[in-house]
Write a protein that holds these residues in place. Structure first.
Motif, PDB file in Angstrom:
ATOM      1  N   SER A 256      10.265  12.275   2.231  1.00 40.67           N
ATOM      2  CA  SER A 256       9.887  13.049   3.415  1.00 40.67           C
ATOM      3  C   SER A 256      11.104  13.329   4.285  1.00 40.67           C
ATOM      4  CB  SER A 256       8.868  12.261   4.254  1.00 40.67           C
ATOM      5  OG  SER A 256       7.741  11.925   3.473  1.00 40.67           O
TER       6      SER A 256
ATOM      7  N   ASP B  97       4.392   8.720  -0.904  1.00 40.91           N
ATOM      8  CA  ASP B  97       5.551   9.078  -0.086  1.00 40.91           C
ATOM      9  C   ASP B  97       6.079   7.893   0.711  1.00 40.91           C
ATOM     10  OD1 ASP B  97       5.519  11.639  -1.032  1.00 40.91           O
ATOM     11  OD2 ASP B  97       4.360  12.451   0.635  1.00 40.91           O
ATOM     12  N   ILE B  98       5.184   7.072   1.219  1.00 46.44           N
ATOM     13  CA  ILE B  98       5.614   5.890   1.973  1.00 46.44           C
ATOM     14  C   ILE B  98       4.879   4.679   1.411  1.00 46.44           C
ATOM     15  CG2 ILE B  98       5.729   4.803   4.244  1.00 46.44           C
ATOM     16  CD1 ILE B  98       5.693   7.654   5.428  1.00 46.44           C
TER      17      ILE B  98
ATOM     18  N   GLY C 287      -5.975   8.884   2.234  1.00 47.31           N
ATOM     19  CA  GLY C 287      -4.690   8.565   1.626  1.00 47.31           C
ATOM     20  C   GLY C 287      -3.559   8.278   2.591  1.00 47.31           C
ATOM     21  N   GLU C 288      -3.862   8.137   3.905  1.00 42.74           N
ATOM     22  CA  GLU C 288      -2.826   7.665   4.811  1.00 42.74           C
ATOM     23  C   GLU C 288      -2.776   6.138   4.759  1.00 42.74           C
ATOM     24  OE1 GLU C 288      -5.576   9.222   6.136  1.00 42.74           O
ATOM     25  OE2 GLU C 288      -4.927  11.252   6.686  1.00 42.74           O
ATOM     26  N   THR C 289      -1.653   5.585   5.218  1.00 44.28           N
ATOM     27  CA  THR C 289      -1.587   4.148   5.462  1.00 44.28           C
ATOM     28  C   THR C 289      -1.300   3.919   6.942  1.00 44.28           C
ATOM     29  OG1 THR C 289       0.762   4.106   4.871  1.00 44.28           O
ATOM     30  CG2 THR C 289      -0.806   3.559   3.135  1.00 44.28           C
TER      31      THR C 289
ATOM     32  N   ASP D 155      10.509   4.861   1.795  1.00 46.08           N
ATOM     33  CA  ASP D 155      10.164   6.153   2.394  1.00 46.08           C
ATOM     34  C   ASP D 155      11.280   7.128   2.051  1.00 46.08           C
ATOM     35  OD1 ASP D 155       9.731   8.259   4.171  1.00 46.08           O
ATOM     36  OD2 ASP D 155       9.674   7.015   5.974  1.00 46.08           O
TER      37      ASP D 155
ATOM     38  N   THR E 201       4.467   0.600   1.912  1.00 46.27           N
ATOM     39  CA  THR E 201       4.704  -0.481   2.858  1.00 46.27           C
ATOM     40  C   THR E 201       4.279  -1.798   2.228  1.00 46.27           C
ATOM     41  OG1 THR E 201       4.128   1.094   4.601  1.00 46.27           O
ATOM     42  CG2 THR E 201       4.372  -1.207   5.248  1.00 46.27           C
TER      43      THR E 201
ATOM     44  N   ARG F 264       2.934  13.576  -1.599  1.00 48.11           N
ATOM     45  CA  ARG F 264       2.980  14.977  -1.196  1.00 48.11           C
ATOM     46  C   ARG F 264       4.387  15.549  -1.176  1.00 48.11           C
ATOM     47  NH1 ARG F 264      -1.649  14.505  -2.005  1.00 48.11           N
ATOM     48  NH2 ARG F 264      -3.443  14.979  -0.671  1.00 48.11           N
ATOM     49  N   GLY F 265       5.352  14.740  -0.744  1.00 50.06           N
ATOM     50  CA  GLY F 265       6.661  15.264  -0.374  1.00 50.06           C
ATOM     51  C   GLY F 265       7.422  15.950  -1.497  1.00 50.06           C
TER      52      GLY F 265
ATOM     53  N   GLY G 294      -5.081  -1.404  -5.297  1.00 44.16           N
ATOM     54  CA  GLY G 294      -5.590  -1.085  -3.962  1.00 44.16           C
ATOM     55  C   GLY G 294      -5.054  -1.964  -2.854  1.00 44.16           C
ATOM     56  N   GLY G 295      -3.978  -2.697  -3.129  1.00 44.93           N
ATOM     57  CA  GLY G 295      -3.381  -3.561  -2.110  1.00 44.93           C
ATOM     58  C   GLY G 295      -3.630  -5.041  -2.358  1.00 44.93           C
TER      59      GLY G 295
ATOM     60  N   VAL H 232       0.851  -1.185   0.000  1.00 41.51           N
ATOM     61  CA  VAL H 232       0.000   0.000   0.000  1.00 41.51           C
ATOM     62  C   VAL H 232       0.891   1.242   0.000  1.00 41.51           C
ATOM     63  CG1 VAL H 232      -1.953  -1.091   1.140  1.00 41.51           C
ATOM     64  CG2 VAL H 232      -0.197   0.026   2.532  1.00 41.51           C
ATOM     65  N   ALA H 233       0.380   2.306  -0.602  1.00 41.33           N
ATOM     66  CA  ALA H 233       1.131   3.561  -0.708  1.00 41.33           C
ATOM     67  C   ALA H 233       0.307   4.695  -0.117  1.00 41.33           C
ATOM     68  CB  ALA H 233       1.453   3.862  -2.165  1.00 41.33           C
ATOM     69  N   THR H 234       0.982   5.598   0.569  1.00 41.00           N
ATOM     70  CA  THR H 234       0.306   6.818   1.008  1.00 41.00           C
ATOM     71  C   THR H 234       0.104   7.740  -0.188  1.00 41.00           C
ATOM     72  OG1 THR H 234       2.293   8.138   1.378  1.00 41.00           O
ATOM     73  CG2 THR H 234       1.590   6.701   3.180  1.00 41.00           C
ATOM     74  N   LYS H 235      -0.616   8.811   0.039  1.00 39.02           N
ATOM     75  CA  LYS H 235      -0.704   9.866  -0.959  1.00 39.02           C
ATOM     76  C   LYS H 235       0.697  10.396  -1.275  1.00 39.02           C
ATOM     77  CE  LYS H 235      -2.526  12.189   2.964  1.00 39.02           C
ATOM     78  NZ  LYS H 235      -3.708  12.857   3.493  1.00 39.02           N
TER      79      LYS H 235
ATOM     80  N   LEU I 200      -6.948  -8.932   0.117  1.00 39.30           N
ATOM     81  CA  LEU I 200      -7.485  -7.619   0.443  1.00 39.30           C
ATOM     82  C   LEU I 200      -8.930  -7.730   0.926  1.00 39.30           C
ATOM     83  CD1 LEU I 200      -6.721  -4.556   0.125  1.00 39.30           C
ATOM     84  CD2 LEU I 200      -7.755  -4.678  -2.138  1.00 39.30           C
TER      85      LEU I 200
ATOM     86  N   LEU J 171       0.840  11.087   6.823  1.00 42.22           N
ATOM     87  CA  LEU J 171       1.060  10.143   5.727  1.00 42.22           C
ATOM     88  C   LEU J 171       0.914   8.693   6.184  1.00 42.22           C
ATOM     89  CD1 LEU J 171       4.291  11.800   4.311  1.00 42.22           C
ATOM     90  CD2 LEU J 171       2.041  11.823   3.219  1.00 42.22           C
TER      91      LEU J 171
ATOM     92  N   THR K 264       4.256  15.026   6.430  1.00 41.87           N
ATOM     93  CA  THR K 264       5.131  15.643   5.435  1.00 41.87           C
ATOM     94  C   THR K 264       6.218  16.508   6.060  1.00 41.87           C
ATOM     95  OG1 THR K 264       3.558  17.471   5.262  1.00 41.87           O
ATOM     96  CG2 THR K 264       3.354  15.701   3.641  1.00 41.87           C
TER      97      THR K 264
ATOM     98  N   THR L 178      -5.071  -5.640   4.558  1.00 38.16           N
ATOM     99  CA  THR L 178      -4.536  -6.983   4.346  1.00 38.16           C
ATOM    100  C   THR L 178      -3.785  -7.372   5.611  1.00 38.16           C
ATOM    101  OG1 THR L 178      -2.440  -6.201   3.422  1.00 38.16           O
ATOM    102  CG2 THR L 178      -4.222  -6.637   1.860  1.00 38.16           C
TER     103      THR L 178
ATOM    104  N   LEU M 121      -1.974  -4.146   7.244  1.00 31.14           N
ATOM    105  CA  LEU M 121      -1.839  -2.852   6.555  1.00 31.14           C
ATOM    106  C   LEU M 121      -3.217  -2.323   6.228  1.00 31.14           C
ATOM    107  CD1 LEU M 121       0.956  -3.383   3.852  1.00 31.14           C
ATOM    108  CD2 LEU M 121       1.118  -2.183   6.036  1.00 31.14           C
TER     109      LEU M 121
END
Lengths: 467, 467
Positions: free
Chosen positions: A332, A310-311, B321-323, A329, A313, A285-286, A440-441, A280-283, B443, B203, B345, B278, B315
């Protein structure tokens, strides 16, 4: 092709992959021209004749690690960057070999590496080019019978991993995955602890690449790091090409520094293998924020939409029932950390807190101990023997060991400690991570690049103090 | 049902869920018998008449936190354990209320809670029972118009989460999810920093439950913790029931200590929501190993096959949009850690190293600072005001705050700071995690228990120094 190279390849293949196929390309390479005399026809080799494709900031470190060794003869360098990379490399060569050295330069555009690989006097090549060039260069080198030391990254597409494996198996050419963190001193001490069963049966491992690369991804077109928010045509060094991957791709783009070391601990492809992953990925932004903060909102790059979260996992499962978590990561502000954690039924090590807990040994229950005493006690035999030689080498000495291992295995015609199956598996994380993020993961299956041989292959990485 | 309860419910519902439905069960509760006179008909309430279902080791802490407050009158306790839980609770009650107190005891088997909930003089009940009892008890209480404070765990099945939401919406009865870690001092200071934008846009967040529970899951049938390898019928306290979940289930069984605090920071169900997860689990080794190591390989429990993987990693993705990464790690020797990490950020906090890095504020680039000075500067107003009152309360004072918040919101007829949507979302992680693990990490979509209202609901958790 000379006898010694033929034997060299054959022995490596029999010892390593267990196959003995030779492609026509390899056999025909014998007929091709050579610019230098072949000098060493004995086994084991005493000197490896080395070429370098890519002598930018990464390649020049390998060049220097090699050129200072008595068992390496640098034959040729290749890089299209005549302004910076080539002059810097020639300066290093001059320092060691003097002005009248015979090192040949291939800098006539991006495809000039093909001419280098057409030489028949090169034993091995180290590839430190932009990521999208690795596979085509490595595959061609193997087809030509030139042993490959390949820098790390992730594949552009899963097929690249198979291309490398297939080229290796068809040609029998040695292949080494240059993951230097496998040789980090604390990582090797922890590997030693794993092998001595300090942590019991392994359960969960973590690694990653948590490194604020913003001033690597952007510069002013003059200095290598930062000073501006340019990339691509207006950037230099890594900003010229690496940043473009952050524009277009979303996934774990750089999985090997975390996965490589963890892989040695779980016997990756040697009694164990990776089964599946989700990412999965964050939005994102950085990178945009960095451009706006440092170049202003009206800078043309403020319009760029970066696809890389940005991150990122990633969770992996293995055939033997361990789980692995990887972090990516790089966009950031954060302190550098490879996020290592190695946990078993008896205790665990955490890199970030530089601490260990071992049941029955740690003096106080449920309480961390600083890792120092353990790291000293279990210092790996390789570091005990070569720690002094590694002093001053790149990345705290790791860069000495990764080159040392590559060269020593070539000299002895023994299997590479980190081989094409390791690298293919590491590289595969990237396209599979991209696929998972895009879905979406969703769960992705990880190919078995050994085609079943992981069940019988035995660990060989750093078993003693040789290489 | 008295007028004050009707108003109490109505106002709570209008303020909280935005619905005003009343079930027939509630309205008919008015006709039922009461053993005590109803005394307080004014709004706001000055005293909450409280009952306790489950007064084991967890329930007795809540009992004591409540009974020492002047704004709580303890009415009744319920627990089938006449040997230990009831006598211990009565001892606490005796200490505060004296020998001639009027607290009623319901200890006639597992279903006696129904009789307690048939009382009409109880304003609120705190449920601290074995996990599999939470939902049925909470749903019935809400139907009876008795406000619910519910202890944390994970649901047995996703439907339980909907049952709780539906019962709350149909009855309008207040519901509080008793996640005490939301009130941990450092966690609240970090929440304060998040709200003051210290970390920039969030994030990635981490949390979890990393707690070696082996001597909770096993005891000798006499002492609460350890001393043997018994559980189930031969164990006492948590070993009697909790361990059975490790025999039969594989997933994140206890997600709330990690997710609760993280949820307050990302405005869970209030402008944001969880989208998907997941989960992967390691092999199961720790509990069997503990039995063999401490009870011998011939102990009958050495034959038990525990289904719970030793480490379960989950996860999550969010609408904004955070993880989020959650760890569940309760079967292995390790120091306690809730694994918090809050990253945005502008910088990040890591609990395990008790450190912070904030770009533009931390004195040295790429380098951690100890968190202490930040935690002091951003100490939450609630802790500043009530820190002294919390001294001596369970879990470093957290247990004061979670009860304080529940009681204060009931007294004021204001929405609960951690409500049924929060708890349903936390609880849902468990069955979804089990499903994902069972499917090799597939998922899973996370339901929207607010049925769309998360888009317009506003944050209310700990906005000031009141509760």
């Amino acid at each position: 092709m000379t006898n010694d190279r033929r034997n060299f390849i054959k022995k490596s293949v029999l010892a390593g992959a267990g196959l003995g196929l030779f492609s026509n390309q390899i056999l025909s390479a014998e007929k091709e021209n050579s610019q230098l005399e072949l000098s060493n026809k004995n086994e084991p080799k005493s000197v490896i004749r080395m070429a370098f494709i890519g002598v930018g900031l990464r390649g020049e470190v390998h060049l220097e690690e090699c050129i200072k060794r008595k068992d390496v003869q640098v034959i040729a360098i290749c890089d299209p960057d005549k302004n910076s990379a080539i002059p810097r490399a020639k300066k290093i060569i001059g320092e060691y070999y003097g002005e009248k050295n015979k090192v040949v330069e291939y800098s006539n555009g991006e495809e000039d590496y093909i001419n280098l690989l057409n030489r028949t006097d090169v034993d091995a090549v180290i590839i430190s080019t932009p990521w999208e060039w690795h596979t085509r260069q490595g595959v061609l080198a193997m087809k030509k019978g030139i042993a490959v030391g390949m820098e790390v990254c992730g594949a552009m597409d899963l097929q690249e991993c198979w291309d490398l494996v297939d080229a290796h198996e068809a040609s029998g050419t040695p292949f080494f995955g240059l993951e230097n963190v496998c040789y980090r001193r604390d990582v090797m001490a922890v590997l030693n602890m794993v092998r001595q069963n300090l942590f019991g049966e392994l359960l969960h491992l973590q690694g990653g690449y948590q490194h604020d690369l913003r001033n690597v991804k952007f510069n002013d077109g003059k200095q290598f790091y930062g000073g501006g928010v340019e990339f691509g045509d207006k950037g230099i060094s890594e900003a010229k090409w690496r940043t473009n991957h952050s524009v277009h791709r979303n996934g774990d783009l750089y999985p090997t520094h975390g996965l490589g070391p963890v892989g040695t601990m779980i016997n990756l492809n040697r009694g164990n293998r990776l089964i599946s992953l989700t990412s999965v990925a964050t939005k994102s932004r950085g990178l945009h924020k960095y451009i706006v903060d440092n170049g202003g909102k009206d800078h043309q790059n403020a319009k760029v939409e970066f696809k890389l979260g940005d991150i990122v996992t990633t969770l992996l499962t293995t055939a033997n029932g361990e789980t692995i978590m990887l972090s990516h990561d790089t966009n950031s502000p954060r302190p550098y950390s490879l996020n290592f954690r190695v946990q078993g039924t008896q205790g665990l090590w955490m890199d970030d807190i530089d601490s260990i807990y071992i049941e029955g040994r740690s003096p106080k229950g449920h309480t961390w101990e600083k890792a120092d005493a353990y790291l000293s006690q279990y210092d790996h035999p390789l570091w005990l023997k070569y720690g002094k030689d590694a002093e001053g080498a790149g990345h705290g000495g790791m860069d000495f060991f990764v080159i040392h291992s590559f060269i020593e295995s070539l000299k002895r015609n023994e299997p590479c400690a980190l081989d094409v199956y390791d690298l293919a598996t590491w590289y595969a994380i990237t396209p599979l991570s991209e696929a998972s993020v895009a879905q979406g993961g969703q769960l992705q299956q990880i190919p078995d690049f050994t085609r079943g041989r992981w069940m019988s292959r035995k660990p060989i990485f750093a078993l003693d103090d040789r290489y």
